[in-house]
Every structure is written in C-alpha cells, then in structure tokens.
Write an enzyme that holds these catalytic residues in place. Structure first.
Site, PDB file in Angstrom:
ATOM      1  N   CYS A  99       0.927  -1.291   0.066  1.00 17.22           N
ATOM      2  CA  CYS A  99       0.050  -0.077   0.083  1.00 17.22           C
ATOM      3  C   CYS A  99       0.737   1.206  -0.032  1.00 17.22           C
ATOM      4  CB  CYS A  99      -0.995  -0.011   1.213  1.00 17.22           C
ATOM      5  SG  CYS A  99      -1.708   1.582   1.369  1.00 17.22           S
ATOM      6  N   CYS A 102      -0.673   4.414   2.196  1.00 20.06           N
ATOM      7  CA  CYS A 102      -0.807   4.156   3.831  1.00 20.06           C
ATOM      8  C   CYS A 102      -0.172   3.039   4.034  1.00 20.06           C
ATOM      9  CB  CYS A 102      -2.250   4.748   4.186  1.00 20.06           C
ATOM     10  SG  CYS A 102      -3.506   3.847   3.453  1.00 20.06           S
ATOM     11  N   SER A 103      -1.320   2.150   4.415  1.00 15.13           N
ATOM     12  CA  SER A 103      -0.770   0.790   5.175  1.00 15.13           C
ATOM     13  C   SER A 103      -2.122  -0.217   4.960  1.00 15.13           C
ATOM     14  CB  SER A 103      -0.493   0.853   6.398  1.00 15.13           C
ATOM     15  OG  SER A 103      -1.317   1.507   6.977  1.00 15.13           O
ATOM     16  N   CYS A 104      -2.787  -0.238   3.900  1.00 15.60           N
ATOM     17  CA  CYS A 104      -4.027  -0.958   3.799  1.00 15.60           C
ATOM     18  C   CYS A 104      -3.514  -2.440   3.860  1.00 15.60           C
ATOM     19  CB  CYS A 104      -4.808  -0.801   2.538  1.00 15.60           C
ATOM     20  SG  CYS A 104      -5.590   0.867   2.404  1.00 15.60           S
TER      21      CYS A 104
END
Lengths: 200, 105, 122
Positions: A99, A102-104
């Site tokens: 991702c 962000c940090s999905c």
C-alpha cells in the site's frame, strides 16, 4: 529497529482517551475489548484458508470469488470490515501486495501489519523495484515468472494465494498451513518445504 | 513524436506529496527494515481507539488518512506509525468539535 | 475481526447489485488515468497514486461501487463511485525494471478516461 515511541506520546494518548471518557464517548472496557479482539487475528487464519484451497477445489473457488465470504466461513467476522480479495499466483505470475499511500492490509485474516509493511522503504520500492525487495527476503522467482505488484489503494484488502510447492503430496491441511507464512500471504516469500517441516 | 510523448507524464510531473510514496527516489537505496516486533502497548491502544472512534461514527478511516496526510513532511517522516495516527485523531476530534482544547489540558 | 477498519467499505455495493448508474468500463477496456494534481490546488484526499497519473492501463474488472473517499475524508455526503482493478505495465512508468512485470491498482471511475481506438497505438 523501527523508531521507538516518544516518551510524551503515551501521555498525549492518555490525555485524548481521558478527554473522550470525560465526555462519555467511550469506556476503558470498550478499549480493552477492542484491543483483545484485534489481538485475536493472526496469519494463521490466512494460512488455513490457503491450505484448504490447495486441497479443496470448491473452497478454492469460494476463496477466489469472494474472500470475505470465505473468511466468514472460517469464523472471522467481516461485518463492517473492508472486502477481502484473494490474488491467485500462477506458474508464470507472482503477486506482491503493498500500500504505497498508507498501510492497507488484510488485518481480518493476517492480524496487525508488520513494521516493514508500513515502512517508507517498502512502500516506495515495492512498486518500482519489486524484484529487489523480494531478493531481500531471499526470494528469487524461477525464470519466466512475472511479478504483478498490487498497490492496495482503495476499498479492498488483498491476500495472496501462493502456488502449492512441490513435495507436499498427501500432506494434511494442518501440515500445509504450517508452511504458509505471513510473508507468503503478502507475496514477499514463497511457501518453503524445509527439512524441518518435512520432519514434522 | 516529442520527448514528452515518449517519456509520458513523468518528465514534467509535479513532485508527489509526502505520503504518496510509490517509487519515491529518496528510498530507492534504503533496505527494508525487517523489524518483526509486534506493535507496542502504545500502538495497540492507538489502534483500538481508532477502531472505536470509527465504530461510533465519530471518524471515518478516510478522515483519519486525510489528517495523517496533513502532517508536515519533517514530522510525517520523524513520527512513528501510530504516533501519526494519534496526531490525526487528536486533530480530528478538535476539528469536529467532539473535544475542546480545554478537554485535552 | 476489526469491524471498524473500513467505514467507507461498509457502504459498498457488490458488482451488479448497485443502484449506481451503469459502470462505464468493461473488462479489457483501455483507459487513461487523468493527469490531474488536485493536491496542487488545495486540501484534498485522493487514492490515485501519483505514478499512475497520465498513464494508460487496462481494466481488469469492476470491484464494486463505493462511497468516494474524496468526500468521506472531509465528512461530506459521499457520492458513490465505481471502483476498478486496472492493470499497468511497470516498465514504461519507471523507465526501468523487468519486462512483463505489472501493477494492479484500484482506481475510481472518475479518474479514468476511455482511450479511443485511434489512440490505441500509444
């Protein structure tokens, strides 16, 4: 090592939580329960889903067509969670999930994302130098295998269904699940039939 | 065909904003830190709080992200992952009038 | 296990079951990602990575219709948007890399333009 939490950050957090409690918005019990529930998710869930897909064609179809339904069938509550998509590796196609924005991460079936998945280096490099990133995990793909990097930018969360390695004929679901690591479910590694797992 | 046609939009594309990290040159030669430690107590508590605020309809995940993206670059790069979340949640609770500055004193 | 993780996703419609207008693109359609930079114009929240702006790709499939993160991020009433999985070649994007390697990315419909047959050669 990732940077440590600054000493004043927990103080700020407790100030925020205290203020929210003061306004009657949440309680300590709710926080504790939420954290306990989050702690329950782990890559063992994803690994089990993969092992089952290697053994059961019907399950495999469900997993690939509706990952969320498959997770529910594993006893994972997906209510309100982002839909889960599953990416099927092929003999000539390897998936790698990142991702960049962000940090999905498919937390419902993999648990907390590891630090490296959220790191700037991984986010920056996975889409541009995926083979360099894979090499850092010691992952070298056979010749002729193409890399399909999946940038998880929006509403889905993605998990990889790796290829079942050779040398696992006749293995039980438990034994297969044991070689499916979190890293293999993200795509930075491949399931390995090591002497240790063979000896199990 | 001009150079622009050949090279596509990158030849004159604006510099991406900080969080939009795909391909960022500054990290090209940075090895991925294989830190396997689970989140610390602070991180887990921030995480639980984020979920509760979303569940209670006080904040969407997109608002949280917007708040994170608004953190100035030097701080974005210096804060830890869950510290960025905390910063965004605090800002949002004030911005949305859920809390006042006095509440946080 | 984390029901609160994606409030935007909670408002999804599965493909084919949406009250939303018919999706504009079929699988296999060649599309151009808008070369637009809203972040230069003011506060915004967008989920189209910079490296795909102005790039051409191929629609792999419709993933569903979702409340737009661009609205949700500001607490505005959110319009519903079709979301596609779009496939790109890696090499033309970075002018480096391994021939045949690809990128598969979720992109909302309002970021995509059709490429007419006459431009397909690009």
């Amino acid at each position: 090592m990732s940077a440590p939490t600054r000493p004043d950050s927990p103080v700020r957090l407790e100030a925020l939580i205290g203020a929210l409690k003061g306004r009657g918005i949440l309680t300590e019990d709710e926080l504790t329960a939420r954290q306990a529930q989050t702690d329950c998710a782990s890559p063992e869930i994803g690994a089990r889903m993969v092992a089952r897909a290697w053994l059961d064609p019907e399950w495999r179809r469900l997993l690939l067509s509706d990952g969320s339904a498959a997770a529910e069938a594993m006893g994972v509550s997906m209510a309100g969670a982002p839909p889960l998509g599953v990416l099927e590796d092929m003999p000539r196609r390897h998936h790698l999930v990142v991702c960049t924005l962000c940090s999905c991460y498919p937390r419902a079936v993999l648990g907390y994302p590891p630090h490296w998945y959220k790191s700037f280096a991984y986010r920056a490099r996975a889409v541009r130098d995926p083979r360099g990133v894979l090499a850092e995990w010691g992952t070298v793909l056979p010749k002729g295998v193409e890399v399909r990097v999946v940038d998880s930018t929006a509403d889905y969360r993605w998990m990889v269904l790796p290829l079942r390695p050779e040398g696992t004929d006749g293995w039980s679901e438990d034994r297969l699940a044991a070689i499916v690591t979190r890293d293999a479910l993200v795509g930075v590694a491949l399931p390995q039939v090591t002497p240790r797992t063979v000896a199990v | 065909m001009s150079d622009a046609d050949i090279n596509g939009p990158t030849s004159e594309a604006p510099i991406p904003v900080t969080h939009d990290m795909g391909g960022a040159s500054r990290f090209r030669c940075t090895a991925v830190e294989r830190d396997e430690a689970p989140p610390d107590d602070f991180g887990k508590r921030v995480d639980a709080l984020r979920q509760l605020l979303a569940q209670k309809g006080l904040m969407t995940v997109d608002e949280l992200r917007r708040g994170i993206e608004a953190i100035p670059e030097d701080e974005y790069l210096a804060l830890t992952y869950y510290e960025r979340w905390l910063r965004s949640m605090t800002t949002l609770m004030l911005e949305k009038g859920v809390l006042s500055r006095e509440d946080l004193r | 296990m984390t029901p609160a993780e994606g409030t935007s996703a909670a408002a999804s419609d599965p493909p084919g079951k949406s009250a939303f207008a018919a999706p504009r693109f079929e699988p296999g359609a060649r599309v151009l990602v808008l070369d637009d930079w809203p972040e230069r114009r003011g506060p915004c929240h967008i989920r189209t990575p910079h490296y795909l702006r102005g790039r051409t790709g191929t629609v792999q499939r419709l993933l569903g219709c979702f409340a737009s993160p661009e609205d949700l991020a500001f607490g505005r009433p959110a319009s519903r948007r079709a979301l596609y999985h779009v496939l790109f070649e890696q090499q033309p994007i970075w002018n480096e890399g391994h021939c045949g390697d690809e990128l598969l990315v979720e992109i909302f419909e309002h970021w995509l333009e059709p490429i007419e047959a006459t431009k397909k050669a690009i």
